[in-house]
Design a protein around this motif. Structure first.
Motif, PDB file in Angstrom:
ATOM      1  N   ALA A 209       0.832  -1.208   0.000  1.00  0.00           N
ATOM      2  CA  ALA A 209       0.000   0.000   0.000  1.00  0.00           C
ATOM      3  C   ALA A 209       0.863   1.253   0.000  1.00  0.00           C
ATOM      4  O   ALA A 209       0.575   2.222  -0.710  1.00  0.00           O
ATOM      5  CB  ALA A 209      -0.919  -0.015   1.219  1.00  0.00           C
ATOM      6  N   VAL A 210       1.937   1.243   0.791  1.00  0.00           N
ATOM      7  CA  VAL A 210       2.832   2.404   0.850  1.00  0.00           C
ATOM      8  C   VAL A 210       3.526   2.611  -0.493  1.00  0.00           C
ATOM      9  O   VAL A 210       3.652   3.730  -0.978  1.00  0.00           O
ATOM     10  CB  VAL A 210       3.874   2.237   1.975  1.00  0.00           C
ATOM     11  N   LYS A 213       1.143   4.123  -2.870  1.00  0.00           N
ATOM     12  CA  LYS A 213       0.905   5.525  -2.530  1.00  0.00           C
ATOM     13  C   LYS A 213       2.045   6.397  -3.024  1.00  0.00           C
ATOM     14  O   LYS A 213       1.830   7.458  -3.621  1.00  0.00           O
ATOM     15  CB  LYS A 213       0.774   5.665  -1.007  1.00  0.00           C
ATOM     16  N   ARG A 219      -3.704   0.990  -5.774  1.00  0.00           N
ATOM     17  CA  ARG A 219      -3.342   0.351  -4.504  1.00  0.00           C
ATOM     18  C   ARG A 219      -3.739  -1.117  -4.461  1.00  0.00           C
ATOM     19  O   ARG A 219      -2.963  -1.957  -4.024  1.00  0.00           O
ATOM     20  CB  ARG A 219      -4.006   1.106  -3.352  1.00  0.00           C
TER      21      ARG A 219
END
Length: 248
Positions: A209-210, A213, A219
């Motif tokens: 997810a990071v 981002k 995502r």
């Protein structure tokens, strides 16, 4: 030309609404953050894969600990060493290119001016505008103009091998410590393995997810790919462990 740079007309770029100003090194910070996330991801998968592989071979908690510590130590130093060697080679290349460019600017100023003008022409400027822009850029700071537009190198921000090595070392440790800690929980062996798999899946969910981002990617797709790759690695390691397992 460019030996004593003239003062720039504008000191900083004013971004339009929604745009980040990179004067504070935003892009470099994002690159390091992305590298840190990827390093942590490698640590999670590498250490977990090693532990699960050993678990497939024998059901001895001490063996899991030894395998996890060995994988964590070897992986962290290997990542750091590989990053140091790679970035050092890149930095040497950057320095060599800048040295060559300095010589050309001193001995072949007209040719360098023409070269920079041609670069600007490829970006859509007319020949006259490109020549004027090249002359003004070189009058301000010839080396910087050629380094950035010709070599794609920022002479004031060369790559740092020690920083890259330390970042890789720490990020791998942070990621790899997760499955190692869960392998130490004093529960039944099978439950311990389940906890490791679940913790790794959650950690990979977060790093995926990071990463999405930071990179501006979708995502769900990034997370799914990241988690499935990690689970696939552990499954493969488990099967190899079973294949070469020690049976009393």
């Amino acid at each position: 030309m460019g030996v004593q740079p003239t003062k720039a007309i504008r000191d900083k770029i004013t971004p339009h609404p929604g745009e980040l100003n990179d004067d504070d090194g935003t892009s470099n910070k994002l690159n390091w953050l992305r590298a840190g996330v990827l390093g942590a991801n490698d640590g999670i998968v590498s250490v977990a894969g090693t532990i699960i592989g050993v678990a497939g071979a024998e059901s001895n908690p001490r063996s899991l600990l030894v395998a996890g510590v060995a994988a964590l130590a070897a992986g962290a130093f290997s990542m750091a060493g590989g990053e140091y060697v790679s970035v050092s080679a890149q930095r040497d290349t950057e320095r060599a290119l800048l040295t060559k460019e300095r010589w050309e600017l001193t001995n072949l100023p007209a040719e360098e001016l023409n070269e920079l003008a041609q670069i600007y022409e490829t970006k859509g400027m007319t020949a006259s505008t490109a020549t004027q822009a090249a002359a003004e850029a070189m009058n301000h700071d010839a080396l910087r103009a050629h380094a950035i537009d010709e070599l794609q190198i920022d002479p004031d921000d060369l790559t740092n091998p020690w920083s890259a090595a330390f970042s890789s070392f720490v990020s791998f440790l942070v990621g790899g410590i997760i499955p190692l800690l869960f392998s130490l929980i004093p529960v039944a062996f099978l439950m311990r393995i389940v906890l490791i798999v679940v913790s790794v899946a959650l950690a990979l969910f977060i790093t995926g997810a990071v990463s999405a981002k930071i990179g501006g990617a979708a995502r769900r797709k990034a997370v799914l790919r990241n988690v499935l790759m990690g689970l696939g690695t552990m499954l493969f390691a488990w099967l190899v462990g079973l294949l070469f397992g020690i049976h009393a």
